[in-house]
Design a protein around this motif. Structure first.
Motif, PDB file in Angstrom:
ATOM      1  N   LYS A   1       0.853  -1.177   0.000  1.00 18.79           N
ATOM      2  CA  LYS A   1       0.000   0.000   0.000  1.00 18.79           C
ATOM      3  C   LYS A   1       0.897   1.238   0.000  1.00 18.79           C
ATOM      4  O   LYS A   1       2.013   1.208   0.507  1.00 18.79           O
TER       5      LYS A   1
ATOM      6  N   GLN B   1      -0.917   4.020   3.636  1.00 13.38           N
ATOM      7  CA  GLN B   1      -1.287   3.538   4.971  1.00 13.38           C
ATOM      8  C   GLN B   1      -0.098   3.694   5.931  1.00 13.38           C
ATOM      9  O   GLN B   1       0.732   2.803   6.053  1.00 13.38           O
TER      10      GLN B   1
ATOM     11  N   SER C   1      -6.582  -2.414  -2.571  1.00 15.93           N
ATOM     12  CA  SER C   1      -7.287  -3.599  -2.054  1.00 15.93           C
ATOM     13  C   SER C   1      -7.976  -4.397  -3.165  1.00 15.93           C
ATOM     14  O   SER C   1      -7.861  -5.618  -3.225  1.00 15.93           O
TER      15      SER C   1
ATOM     16  N   SER D   1      -1.398  -5.382   3.947  1.00 18.27           N
ATOM     17  CA  SER D   1      -2.525  -5.552   4.894  1.00 18.27           C
ATOM     18  C   SER D   1      -3.571  -6.503   4.308  1.00 18.27           C
ATOM     19  O   SER D   1      -4.768  -6.240   4.358  1.00 18.27           O
TER      20      SER D   1
ATOM     21  N   SER E   1      -5.597  -9.683   4.168  1.00 19.81           N
ATOM     22  CA  SER E   1      -6.122 -10.756   5.018  1.00 19.81           C
ATOM     23  C   SER E   1      -6.272 -12.066   4.242  1.00 19.81           C
ATOM     24  O   SER E   1      -6.735 -12.071   3.099  1.00 19.81           O
TER      25      SER E   1
ATOM     26  N   SER F   1     -12.201  -4.909   0.024  1.00 18.37           N
ATOM     27  CA  SER F   1     -11.611  -5.211   1.331  1.00 18.37           C
ATOM     28  C   SER F   1     -12.542  -6.120   2.128  1.00 18.37           C
ATOM     29  O   SER F   1     -13.761  -6.126   1.910  1.00 18.37           O
TER      30      SER F   1
ATOM     31  N   TYR G   1      -8.169   3.971   1.616  1.00 21.63           N
ATOM     32  CA  TYR G   1      -8.620   4.426   2.932  1.00 21.63           C
ATOM     33  C   TYR G   1      -8.373   5.920   3.126  1.00 21.63           C
ATOM     34  O   TYR G   1      -9.087   6.568   3.877  1.00 21.63           O
TER      35      TYR G   1
ATOM     36  N   THR H   1     -11.983  -0.133   9.022  1.00 18.77           N
ATOM     37  CA  THR H   1     -11.051  -1.138   8.501  1.00 18.77           C
ATOM     38  C   THR H   1     -10.235  -1.658   9.689  1.00 18.77           C
ATOM     39  O   THR H   1     -10.623  -1.484  10.847  1.00 18.77           O
ATOM     40  N   ASP H   2      -9.072  -2.252   9.383  1.00 16.52           N
ATOM     41  CA  ASP H   2      -8.256  -2.835  10.444  1.00 16.52           C
ATOM     42  C   ASP H   2      -7.735  -1.758  11.401  1.00 16.52           C
ATOM     43  O   ASP H   2      -7.324  -0.669  10.962  1.00 16.52           O
TER      44      ASP H   2
ATOM     45  N   ILE I   1      -4.409  -0.058  10.580  1.00 14.61           N
ATOM     46  CA  ILE I   1      -4.441   1.025   9.586  1.00 14.61           C
ATOM     47  C   ILE I   1      -4.987   2.298  10.240  1.00 14.61           C
ATOM     48  O   ILE I   1      -4.439   3.395  10.074  1.00 14.61           O
TER      49      ILE I   1
ATOM     50  N   TYR J   1      -3.007 -11.259   8.421  1.00  9.18           N
ATOM     51  CA  TYR J   1      -2.336 -10.787   7.208  1.00  9.18           C
ATOM     52  C   TYR J   1      -1.407 -11.864   6.664  1.00  9.18           C
ATOM     53  O   TYR J   1      -0.538 -12.388   7.372  1.00  9.18           O
TER      54      TYR J   1
HETATM   55  N1  GLU Z   1      -7.108  -6.532   5.884  1.00  8.84           N
HETATM   56  C1  GLU Z   1      -8.274  -6.190   5.157  1.00  8.84           C
HETATM   57  C2  GLU Z   1      -8.288  -6.737   3.747  1.00  8.84           C
HETATM   58  O1  GLU Z   1      -7.405  -7.408   3.351  1.00  8.84           O
HETATM   59  C3  GLU Z   1      -8.498  -4.687   5.124  1.00  8.84           C
HETATM   60  C4  GLU Z   1      -7.285  -3.888   4.757  1.00  8.84           C
HETATM   61  C5  GLU Z   1      -7.087  -3.703   3.270  1.00  8.84           C
HETATM   62  O2  GLU Z   1      -8.056  -3.473   2.528  1.00  8.84           O
HETATM   63  O3  GLU Z   1      -5.932  -3.736   2.864  1.00  8.84           O
HETATM   64  O4  GLU Z   1      -9.194  -6.528   3.010  1.00  8.84           O
END
Ligand code: GLU
Length: 283
Positions: free
Chosen positions: A50, A53, A94, A112, A114, A161, A183, A200-201, A204, A230
């Motif tokens: 990213k 962030q 994302s 980030s 998931s 996301s 974001y 969000t997380d 972040i 992650y």
């Molecule tokens: N960890 C979440 C995801 O992978 C939210 C953060 C993001 O969008 O990077 O979607």
């Protein structure tokens, strides 16, 4: 660059150069155009992160990259044989992460990202290397204190996301949800009153709250709405790369570099992190 092809080529080049010189590790071998896992030699690796962030993945005004994901990416690339100057960081929004991997535009993604069963239908993951929880960022003094209140809010999150998905499918199906590409766009909406919360997380959100220009403006609700493990996204079923990256993450944890990166990147935000998660075999 195709990592698998590159690493096979690099292995043969490394074997050749070891035969020729009877010593390795120089980093000055000229290996043409084939990439270079393990050998270095000036070849580059492309990693998705990213760009907006803070604390995780940030492109700074002078063109540098900073954050925990950047540190993890740099460490892993180092174990694979790439010097920091041979890493090309590209932005991995994302909604684009699966596409970037499927098209071969990146070798891997540390953003980030998931690990979810849906994503594992089109990509694979190494890790996990970090555990975050979904939360809300709200204007100071306005934070809600229970999940039930979220349905009454206007929220902003990012397309593609898990955060946006969790709102709709899980904890606030009746909330109004704006979806944006990043974001930081949501943060603008929160600042100018267009939305009540950015969700969000917490990793972040803590980074945004701690930015110099934001100090005192926002607060996290502290609701721990989900577990976000992650992973490092890799091309589907590249088990060789998965094993190499898992070993690198384990090494980063074992030698203390993981904790050091945590302290450096999240310390300033006062974000209390979870311990390093155990690496799990994923598909
Ligand atoms: N960890 C979440 C995801 O992978 C939210 C953060 C993001 O969008 O990077 O979607």
């Amino acid at each position: 660059m195709n990592f698998r092809k590159a690493s096979a080529l690099a292995a043969s080049i490394l074997a050749l150069s070891l035969t020729a010189t009877a010593c390795g590790g120089g980093g000055d071998d000229e290996d043409g155009d084939g990439g270079g896992s393990g050998g270095g030699g000036g070849e580059s690796i492309t990693i998705g992160i990213k760009f907006d962030q803070p604390g995780l993945g940030l492109k700074t005004p002078d063109g540098d990259f900073a954050g925990f994901d950047v540190d993890v990416a740099t460490y892993v690339a180092g174990v694979l044989g790439y010097e920091p100057e041979n890493i090309e960081f590209v932005e991995a929004p994302s909604a684009e992460r699966e596409n970037l991997l499927s098209r071969g535009d990146v070798d891997f993604i540390v953003a980030s990202y998931s690990i979810t069963p849906e994503r594992e239908e089109s990509v694979s993951f190494a890790g996990p290397y970090f555990l975050a929880h979904q939360d809300l960022l709200m204007r100071s003094g306005e934070a809600v204190s229970s999940v039930e209140e979220i349905n009454d809010l206007t929220l902003c999150s990012v397309t593609g996301s898990t955060s946006a998905q969790n709102v709709q499918n899980d904890f606030a199906p009746d909330a109004d949800l704006f979806e944006r590409g990043t974001y930081s766009e949501c943060l603008t909406g929160l600042e100018n009153g267009q939305v009540d919360a950015l969700t969000t997380d917490d990793s972040i959100l803590a980074g945004y709250a701690a930015q110099e220009q934001n100090v005192g403006k926002f607060e996290l609700a502290g609701l721990e709405l989900s577990d976000e493990n992650y992973g490092i996204g890799i091309p589907k079923d590249d088990t060789e790369l998965q094993t190499q990256i898992n070993d690198a993450i384990q090494q980063m944890v074992d030698d203390g570099s993981w904790q050091q990166a945590i302290d450096e990147n999240f310390g300033p935000a006062n974000y209390e992190t979870e311990p390093a998660p155990a690496i799990a075999a994923t598909s």
